[in-house]
Motif scaffolding. Structure first.
Motif, PDB file in Angstrom:
ATOM      1  N   UNK A  66       0.818  -1.214   0.000  1.00 33.22           N
ATOM      2  CA  UNK A  66       0.000   0.000   0.000  1.00 33.22           C
ATOM      3  C   UNK A  66       0.852   1.265   0.000  1.00 33.22           C
ATOM      4  N   UNK A  67       2.187   1.110   0.016  1.00 29.86           N
ATOM      5  CA  UNK A  67       3.141   2.202  -0.185  1.00 29.86           C
ATOM      6  C   UNK A  67       3.023   3.322   0.851  1.00 29.86           C
ATOM      7  N   UNK A  68       3.441   3.055   2.086  1.00 28.36           N
ATOM      8  CA  UNK A  68       3.340   4.097   3.111  1.00 28.36           C
ATOM      9  C   UNK A  68       4.117   5.375   2.756  1.00 28.36           C
ATOM     10  N   UNK A  69       5.251   5.233   2.063  1.00 25.79           N
ATOM     11  CA  UNK A  69       6.001   6.425   1.647  1.00 25.79           C
ATOM     12  C   UNK A  69       5.187   7.256   0.661  1.00 25.79           C
ATOM     13  N   UNK A  70       4.530   6.580  -0.271  1.00 21.25           N
ATOM     14  CA  UNK A  70       3.692   7.273  -1.249  1.00 21.25           C
ATOM     15  C   UNK A  70       2.489   7.936  -0.606  1.00 21.25           C
ATOM     16  N   UNK A  71       1.954   7.310   0.427  1.00 24.49           N
ATOM     17  CA  UNK A  71       0.801   7.879   1.137  1.00 24.49           C
ATOM     18  C   UNK A  71       1.176   9.202   1.789  1.00 24.49           C
ATOM     19  N   UNK A  72       2.270   9.207   2.565  1.00 22.12           N
ATOM     20  CA  UNK A  72       2.640  10.458   3.226  1.00 22.12           C
ATOM     21  C   UNK A  72       3.039  11.513   2.202  1.00 22.12           C
ATOM     22  N   UNK A  73       3.666  11.102   1.098  1.00 18.93           N
ATOM     23  CA  UNK A  73       4.016  12.064   0.050  1.00 18.93           C
ATOM     24  C   UNK A  73       2.760  12.679  -0.560  1.00 18.93           C
ATOM     25  N   UNK A  74       1.729  11.878  -0.774  1.00 22.06           N
ATOM     26  CA  UNK A  74       0.491  12.400  -1.375  1.00 22.06           C
ATOM     27  C   UNK A  74      -0.226  13.356  -0.434  1.00 22.06           C
ATOM     28  N   UNK A  75      -0.293  13.004   0.858  1.00 22.37           N
ATOM     29  CA  UNK A  75      -0.930  13.910   1.811  1.00 22.37           C
ATOM     30  C   UNK A  75      -0.099  15.180   1.981  1.00 22.37           C
ATOM     31  N   UNK A  76       1.210  15.064   1.925  1.00 22.85           N
ATOM     32  CA  UNK A  76       2.067  16.250   2.008  1.00 22.85           C
ATOM     33  C   UNK A  76       1.821  17.163   0.810  1.00 22.85           C
ATOM     34  N   UNK A  77       1.726  16.572  -0.364  1.00 22.40           N
ATOM     35  CA  UNK A  77       1.491  17.356  -1.583  1.00 22.40           C
ATOM     36  C   UNK A  77       0.156  18.112  -1.506  1.00 22.40           C
ATOM     37  N   UNK A  78      -0.829  17.509  -0.873  1.00 24.64           N
ATOM     38  CA  UNK A  78      -2.166  18.112  -0.814  1.00 24.64           C
ATOM     39  C   UNK A  78      -2.267  19.259   0.183  1.00 24.64           C
ATOM     40  N   UNK A  79      -1.359  19.316   1.147  1.00 28.22           N
ATOM     41  CA  UNK A  79      -1.474  20.329   2.201  1.00 28.22           C
ATOM     42  C   UNK A  79      -0.582  21.531   1.913  1.00 28.22           C
ATOM     43  N   UNK A  80      -0.944  22.636   2.523  1.00 30.81           N
ATOM     44  CA  UNK A  80      -0.240  23.901   2.323  1.00 30.81           C
ATOM     45  C   UNK A  80       1.090  23.937   3.075  1.00 30.81           C
ATOM     46  N   UNK A  81       2.027  24.752   2.614  1.00 31.63           N
ATOM     47  CA  UNK A  81       3.259  24.947   3.386  1.00 31.63           C
ATOM     48  C   UNK A  81       2.909  25.384   4.811  1.00 31.63           C
ATOM     49  N   UNK A  82       3.696  24.920   5.763  1.00 34.01           N
ATOM     50  CA  UNK A  82       3.417  25.211   7.165  1.00 34.01           C
ATOM     51  C   UNK A  82       2.562  24.155   7.829  1.00 34.01           C
ATOM     52  N   UNK A  83       2.097  23.173   7.048  1.00 34.73           N
ATOM     53  CA  UNK A  83       1.304  22.079   7.608  1.00 34.73           C
ATOM     54  C   UNK A  83       2.222  21.127   8.364  1.00 34.73           C
ATOM     55  N   UNK A  84       1.621  20.351   9.249  1.00 31.39           N
ATOM     56  CA  UNK A  84       2.368  19.401  10.059  1.00 31.39           C
ATOM     57  C   UNK A  84       1.851  17.994   9.845  1.00 31.39           C
ATOM     58  N   UNK A  85       2.739  17.030  10.059  1.00 28.88           N
ATOM     59  CA  UNK A  85       2.385  15.623  10.133  1.00 28.88           C
ATOM     60  C   UNK A  85       2.768  15.158  11.526  1.00 28.88           C
TER      61      UNK A  85
END
Length: 167
Positions: A66-85
């Protein structure tokens, strides 16, 4: 708040708890279904504003397929700068390794998902789209305790890493 879960009982409970709160949305979906989750979350969230994505006690249920690296990359891409994980991940490293391995084995055959214990390095790869906040990846009990006296000497006994990253 957008709560995402694929387990029907958890979704039902969340909907009952959050029903009527116009600032909350419950999404019944799987974390790896990024586009679907983001589309539904977009009904409530403004992705042009910084936000926090919390992947707490979930990444160790995401298979390599299910590609956990790809998942976090996709959610990162969708959020604005200054967002947190904000994330945590079970591991077979540390003093609690044997207990955690047994717990992970207990999921096999008894649930619709399995546990995938990863190393600190593997967790770091999953968090790669983010700049980690100090102290970086550490045991959950060591992540900014209110008082250093609150940190147990065997902080690795839970065998769960924690980290916060900023986009």
């Amino acid at each position: 708040v957008v709560y995402v879960d694929s387990e029907p009982v958890a979704v039902t409970h969340a909907r009952r708890t959050l029903d009527g709160d116009e600032n909350c949305l419950v999404v019944e979906d799987r974390l790896p279904n990024c586009e679907s989750v983001l589309t539904q979350a977009g009904q409530l969230l403004d992705f042009t504003e910084p936000m926090a994505v919390m992947l707490v006690a979930i990444l160790h249920f995401v298979s390599d397929e299910d590609d956990p690296e790809g998942i976090t990359a996709r959610y990162a891409k969708a959020t604005a700068p200054g967002s947190y994980l904000i994330a945590s991940h079970g591991t077979a490293e540390g003093a609690g390794a044997e207990r955690v391995r047994k717990a992970a084995a207990g999921y096999r055959g008894k649930a619709d998902y399995s546990a995938y214990l990863r190393t600190k390095e593997e967790f770091a790869a999953i968090l790669a789209p983010y700049d980690l906040v100090e102290p970086g990846i550490t045991w959950t009990a060591q992540w900014h305790p209110e008082d250093d006296r609150d940190v147990p000497a065997d902080a690795d006994h839970l065998a769960i890493y924690a980290a916060v990253g900023r986009k």
